[in-house]
Design a protein around this motif. Structure first.
Motif, PDB file in Angstrom:
ATOM      1  N   ALA A  58       0.828  -1.210   0.000  1.00 52.71           N
ATOM      2  CA  ALA A  58       0.000   0.000   0.000  1.00 52.71           C
ATOM      3  C   ALA A  58       0.858   1.255   0.000  1.00 52.71           C
ATOM      4  CB  ALA A  58      -0.920  -0.001   1.213  1.00 52.71           C
ATOM      5  N   GLY A  59       2.159   1.112  -0.234  1.00 53.15           N
ATOM      6  CA  GLY A  59       3.056   2.262  -0.239  1.00 53.15           C
ATOM      7  C   GLY A  59       3.376   2.777   1.145  1.00 53.15           C
ATOM      8  N   ILE A  60       3.159   1.939   2.198  1.00 51.18           N
ATOM      9  CA  ILE A  60       3.469   2.336   3.568  1.00 51.18           C
ATOM     10  C   ILE A  60       4.859   1.815   3.910  1.00 51.18           C
ATOM     11  CG2 ILE A  60       2.761   2.182   5.979  1.00 51.18           C
ATOM     12  CD1 ILE A  60      -0.084   1.642   5.005  1.00 51.18           C
ATOM     13  N   LEU A  61       5.817   2.734   4.064  1.00 56.98           N
ATOM     14  CA  LEU A  61       7.216   2.348   4.247  1.00 56.98           C
ATOM     15  C   LEU A  61       7.726   2.622   5.655  1.00 56.98           C
ATOM     16  CD1 LEU A  61       8.649   3.705   0.869  1.00 56.98           C
ATOM     17  CD2 LEU A  61       7.791   1.418   1.372  1.00 56.98           C
ATOM     18  N   GLU A  62       7.011   3.422   6.445  1.00 54.92           N
ATOM     19  CA  GLU A  62       7.490   3.761   7.783  1.00 54.92           C
ATOM     20  C   GLU A  62       7.320   2.560   8.712  1.00 54.92           C
ATOM     21  OE1 GLU A  62       6.724   7.053  11.336  1.00 54.92           O
ATOM     22  OE2 GLU A  62       5.655   7.199   9.424  1.00 54.92           O
TER      23      GLU A  62
END
Length: 786
Positions: free
Chosen positions: A293-297
Motif C-alpha cells: 500500500a506504499g506504507i514504508l514507515e
C-alpha cells in the motif's frame, strides 16, 4: 496420606539432586587447575583462572625462579611449602539487599510472588555463583482480560454469539478470581488499497448491500476499557456491528501492539495477570506487507490512539512478530489465540515465537470461547517460566528448576510445569562472569508476572595485599617495598630483589631485550636480569636454555605415549631421530617403498618420501606427484628454449645454455611420463611444430621438432610501391570522372528543366496600350506660312 506421599517424593528428588550436585562438586574439585599465561603480580594471577591462588610468603621463590611460581592452585602451593594463611584466593560473595516474604493471598496491596527482590553479587571471573529464587502464585490474584475481536464480515455469526456470552464469560473469570476485569476491542485492517475498498461508499459501508447493520471500515478501535461491570460490557458489545475488508489476512498484529502499549487507555492494572484473547478466523499481516500500500514507515511500538481509534493505521507498517513478542513480554501480557481450525497451524507457529501464549480452536460460531479461555488460562498460569532481560557482556546465567514437574535446565530460562496455585517452587540461578567487568546489573522475572529480581554484579579482580609496606625493605636490597610478597623496586632499580641498577638505561628497553619477537619476557621460564635472561630449572631437574629460555628437552611430540616415539632424542622441542627413523615424532622407519613409481623413481622426482608417503612440491598432486594442477602450459614455457636450442634465435639466444639447462632438444630412449604436441609462433613470426616428452623430475623435458619452420614470405617493396602509386592514380582518375559525371548530370537536369519552362511560356501578340511610338516635328524657321 496423599499429600504426605507427595512430600516424600519431593524429598527424594531433592536428595537425589543434592547428591548429584555434591558428586559434581567433588569432580570439579579433582579437576581444579591453574593455567597461567603472563603473571607478574597477584592481580595477574587472580585473573588467570578461577582456581589460581597467590602465595605472598617472603622468600618463597628460589634464586633464579620467576615470581610466577607463586601462582598455582591452593593444593600445589601448599605442596611447594606455602603456609595456608599466606595463600590469597578471593572467593565469590553475595548479599541479599531486599527479601520480602511471599504473599499468601491477594489483599488489595502489592502482592509478593517472588523472592528475593534485590541481590548483589561480587564474583571472581570464571567462578560460578549459585543462589536460590522462590516463587508462589498468590491465591485470587487479579485478572485483566482484554477481548480483541475480528469484526470482518466472515465473523458475523461469531459476533452474535459473543453478545450473548457476556454472563458466561464473567462467570468463568469469577471462578478464577474475585478481582476480575474485562475490556473489549475490535479490528479489521488498514483502510487503504489493497486491503480495503477505498471507494467512498464502500468505506462507509464495506459489508454486503443487503446487510443494513454495518459499521464503516476501520483498522483498530478500542471499545471498552477494563471494567468489572457485566452490564457495561454487555451494553458495549451489543452496540458493535460487523465491518469488512478485501483480503483474507487481517490487521490483528496492529491491534495487539496498540492494546499492549496503550496501557492507560486499556486500563491494565499494575498488579494483575494480563490476558489478551484474540478471536479470528483469518491469518495476519506483518512487517513488510505495508509496502503493498506504499506504507514504508516501520512500526515504532508507540501508542497512537485518539478518540479510541488507531490513527496511524494508514501511515505506519504492521509490526513484526519479534516486535510484538518483545512488547507483550515487556508489559507482562499473555495472549490467548482463539482461532478457527483453518488457521490453527498458523497461530501455533506464532505461539512458538511469543513466550507464554496459548492457542485454542474455536467452533464455527465461537460458542465454545468461554471454555477455551478457561483452559488456556489454566495452562498459562500453571506454567512458570523464569528468565532474564539482556545480559551484560561476558556474563552467563543457567537456571535449574526445583519442582515436581521441571523443564530442562537451560541458559535462557527455567520452567516448571503444572504448578498448583499457592505451591512454592524454586529455581537455582547460577551466574558466571568470564572476565573483569564494571559494576552492572540485569533483571530476572517470571514471564507474565510483574515481580522482578534485580541482580547487581561486580567482579573481584584485585588482591587485598596490594598495599605498600616498607619502602626500603631488606629483602629488596633496601631499594624497594614489598607488595604481596614480591619486591616493588624504586625508580632506577630492577631485578627480583632490586639488585640491578639500570643507571642511564631505560627499564623498558632492558626488558625488551629479554623478549623474543615482542613475546613473553624470557618465554615465562626465566628472569630478565639487567637485560639478559636467567633461565629456571624444571622440577625434573632438566635444564631450560637458550637466549630467551626458549629451549628445553622435555617437550617434544609424543608417539605411543613416548617422547619422540622412543626412537630419538628431544632437542629444544624438536625430535632428533636415530638412524633408520624419521617423522616429527620419529614414528616411522625410513622407507620409500610406497613412494616408488613404475619407472623405479621416488615420487617422480617431484617430492620427498616422508613416512612412506610423498610430500609433493607445490602444484603436484599426491599420491605420487605425477600430475600438476595450476602449472603453466609447457608449450608456451618451453617455446623460447626450443627456438634458441634448435634455431639459434629468440630471447634466450645469448644465454641459451643457462636458461634451458633442463631441456634437451633431441630424441632420447628413456621413460617419458607424457607426450604433448605443440605448435607455437616464435619471435620471428614463424610457426614451430614440436613434441615435448616430460621426464622424471621437476620441469624436465626432451623435445623433438620439425627442422622446417613455416615462415611468411617477405613483402615485395617495389611491387607494393608501384602498386600503391598506380592505385592512387587510378583512384584519383575515378574520383574525377565520378565528379565530372555528377556535374554533367546536374547540368543536364537543369537544362531540361529550363527547356520545359520555356515550352510552357505564352508570348502576347497585341501591342501594349501604354506604349506610344516616337514622333518627329520639323519646323522651318524661315517659313512664313505663305
Amino acid at each position: 496420606m496423599f499429600g504426605h506421599r507427595n512430600i516424600s517424593v519431593m524429598d527424594r528428588r531433592l536428595l537425589l539432586l543434592l547428591l548429584l550436585m555434591m558428586e559434581q562438586n567433588a569432580l570439579c574439585q579433582q579437576q581444579q587447575t591453574c593455567t597461567k599465561s603472563v603473571v607478574n603480580s597477584c592481580s595477574d594471577c587472580i585473573k588467570s583462572g578461577p582456581f589460581c591462588a597467590w602465595c605472598q610468603k617472603l622468600n618463597f621463590t628460589k634464586p633464579g625462579e620467576q615470581e610466577a611460581v607463586r601462582c598455582d592452585t591452593k593444593d600445589q602451593l601448599k605442596q611447594k611449602g606455602c603456609d595456608a594463611e599466606k595463600i590469597i584466593s578471593p572467593v565469590n560473595s553475595h548479599n541479599i539487599n531486599k527479601d520480602d516474604r511471599l504473599s499468601t493471598s491477594f489483599d488489595r496491596q502489592e502482592p509478593v510472588q517472588m523472592r528475593p527482590q534485590k541481590i548483589s553479587l561480587q564474583l571472581r571471573p570464571g567462578l560460578p555463583e549459585t543462589f536460590r529464587v522462590s516463587f508462589k502464585r498468590v491465591e485470587g490474584y487479579p485478572v485483566d482480560l482484554y477481548y480483541l475481536m475480528d469484526l470482518s464480515y466472515s465473523m458475523k455469526d461469531d459476533l452474535q454469539n459473543i453478545k450473548e456470552l457476556g454472563n458466561d464469560l464473567f462467570a468463568a473469570l469469577k471462578r478464577i478470581t474475585r478481582h476480575a476485569q474485562i475490556g473489549f476491542g475490535a479490528f479489521v485492517d488498514k483502510t487503504v488499497l489493497p486491503y480495503t475498498n477505498t471507494n467512498k461508499e464502500k468505506l462507509a459501508k464495506p459489508c454486503d448491500e443487503n446487510d443494513q447493520q454495518c459499521q464503516a471500515a476501520f483498522g483498530y478501535r478500542h471499545v471498552l476499557s477494563m471494567t468489572s461491570e457485566e452490564r457495561e460490557f454487555e451494553k458495549e458489545v451489543k452496540a458493535q456491528f460487523i465491518s469488512g475488508n478485501l483480503d483474507s489476512p487481517e490487521g490483528s498484529l496492529d491491534a495487539m501492539m496498540q492494546a499492549a502499549v496503550c496501557g492507560d487507555k486499556i486500563g491494565w492494572r499494575n498488579s494483575s495477570t494480563r490476558l489478551i484473547v484474540l478471536t479470528t478466523d483469518a491469518g495476519f499481516h506483518m512487517a513488510g506487507d505495508g509496502k503493498l500500500a506504499g506504507i514504508l514507515e516501520p512500526n515504532d511500538e508507540q501508542c497512537h490512539m485518539e478518540n479510541d481509534l488507531y490513527v496511524k493505521s494508514s501511515e505506519m507498517d504492521y509490526p513484526s512478530v519479534g516486535q510484538l513478542a518483545a512488547a507483550l513480554e515487556k508489559h507482562n501480557i499473555q495472549p490467548i489465540f482463539a482461532v478457527t481450525q483453518n488457521v490453527e497451524t498458523v497461530y501455533k507457529e506464532l505461539s512458538k515465537i511469543i513466550p507464554k501464549s496459548e492457542v485454542g480452536v474455536l467452533s464455527s460460531d465461537s460458542s465454545n470461547v468461554v471454555q477455551l479461555i478457561q483452559r488456556a488460562y489454566n495452562s498459562l498460569s500453571s506454567k512458570v517460566t523464569v528468565t532474564h532481560d539482556s545480559l551484560p557482556d561476558n556474563v552467563r546465567v543457567v537456571y535449574t528448576p526445583i519442582c515436581s514437574n521441571p523443564g530442562p535446565a537451560g541458559d535462557s530460562r527455567g520452567v516448571c510445569n503444572n504448578v498448583p496455585e499457592a505451591e512454592t517452587i524454586y529455581f537455582d540461578v547460577t551466574v558466571t562472569v568470564d572476565s573483569c567487568i564494571e559494576n552492572t546489573s540485569f533483571t530476572i522475572s517470571p514471564l507474565g508476572i510483574k515481580d522482578t529480581l534485580t541482580v547487581t554484579l561486580s567482579t573481584n579482580c584485585k588482591c587485598p595485599c596490594e598495599n605498600l609496606e616498607d619502602k626500603a625493605h631488606q629483602l629488596c636490597s633496601h631499594k624497594g617495598s614489598i607488595i604481596c610478597g614480591i619486591c616493588n623496586c624504586n625508580a632506577g632499580f630492577i631485578g627480583q630483589f632490586c639488585e640491578c641498577s639500570i643507571g642511564d638505561k631505560d627499564e623498558s628497553s632492558l626488558r625488551a631485550s629479554c623478549q623474543r619477537n615482542n613475546g613473553t619476557e624470557c618465554e615465562g621460564r626465566g628472569d630478565c636480569v639487567c637485560g639478559r635472561c636467567q633461565c629456571h630449572n624444571t622440577e625434573s631437574g632438566s635444564s631450560i636454555y637458550g637466549e630467551f629460555c626458549e629451549c628445553d628437552n622435555d617437550h617434544c611430540e609424543k608417539f605411543q605415549n613416548k617422547q619422540c616415539g622412543g626412537n630419538g632424542d628431544c632437542k629444544c622441542g624438536t625430535c632428533d631421530c636415530y638412524s633408520g627413523f624419521e617423522g616429527s615424532a620419529c614414528q616411522c622407519r625410513k622407507s620409500d617403498e610406497a613412494c616408488r613409481t613404475s619407472d623405479n623413481t621416488v615420487c617422480y622426482g617431484r617430492g620427498n618420501c616422508v613416512c612412506n608417503r610423498c610430500v609433493c612440491k607445490e602444484g603436484y598432486q599426491p599420491p605420487l606427484c605425477k600430475t600438476c594442477l595450476g602449472c603453466p602450459d609447457p608449450c608456451q614455457t618451453k617455446l623460447n628454449c626450443i627456438e634458441c636450442l634448435a634455431f639459434g634465435t629468440g630471447p634466450f639466444e645469448k644465454n641459451c645454455s643457462t636458461e634451458c639447462k633442463n631441456t634437451i632438444v633431441k630424441k632420447v630412449d628413456q621413460f617419458t611420463l607424457s607426450t604433448k604436441e605443440c605448435q607455437q609462433k616464435d619471435s620471428e613470426g614463424c610457426w614451430i611444430k614440436f613434441k615435448l616428452d616430460q621426464l622424471v623430475g621437476e620441469d624436465n623435458y626432451t623435445a623433438e621438432y620439425l627442422e622446417q619452420r613455416e615462415c611468411p614470405e617477405p613483402p615485395n617493396v617495389a611491387l607494393i610501391i608501384g602498386g600503391s602509386v598506380v592505385g592512387v592514380a587510378l583512384i584519383g582518375i575515378l574520383v574525377l570522372m565520378l565528379l565530372k559525371a555528377l556535374l554533367y548530370m546536374k547540368d543536364l537536369k537543369e537544362f531540361k528543366k529550363f527547356e520545359n519552362e520555356k515550352k510552357k511560356s505564352k508570348w502576347a501578340k497585341a501591342d501594349n496600350p501604354l506604349f506610344k511610338s516616337a514622333t518627329t516635328n520639323v519646323a522651318n524657321p524661315t517659313f512664313t506660312g505663305e
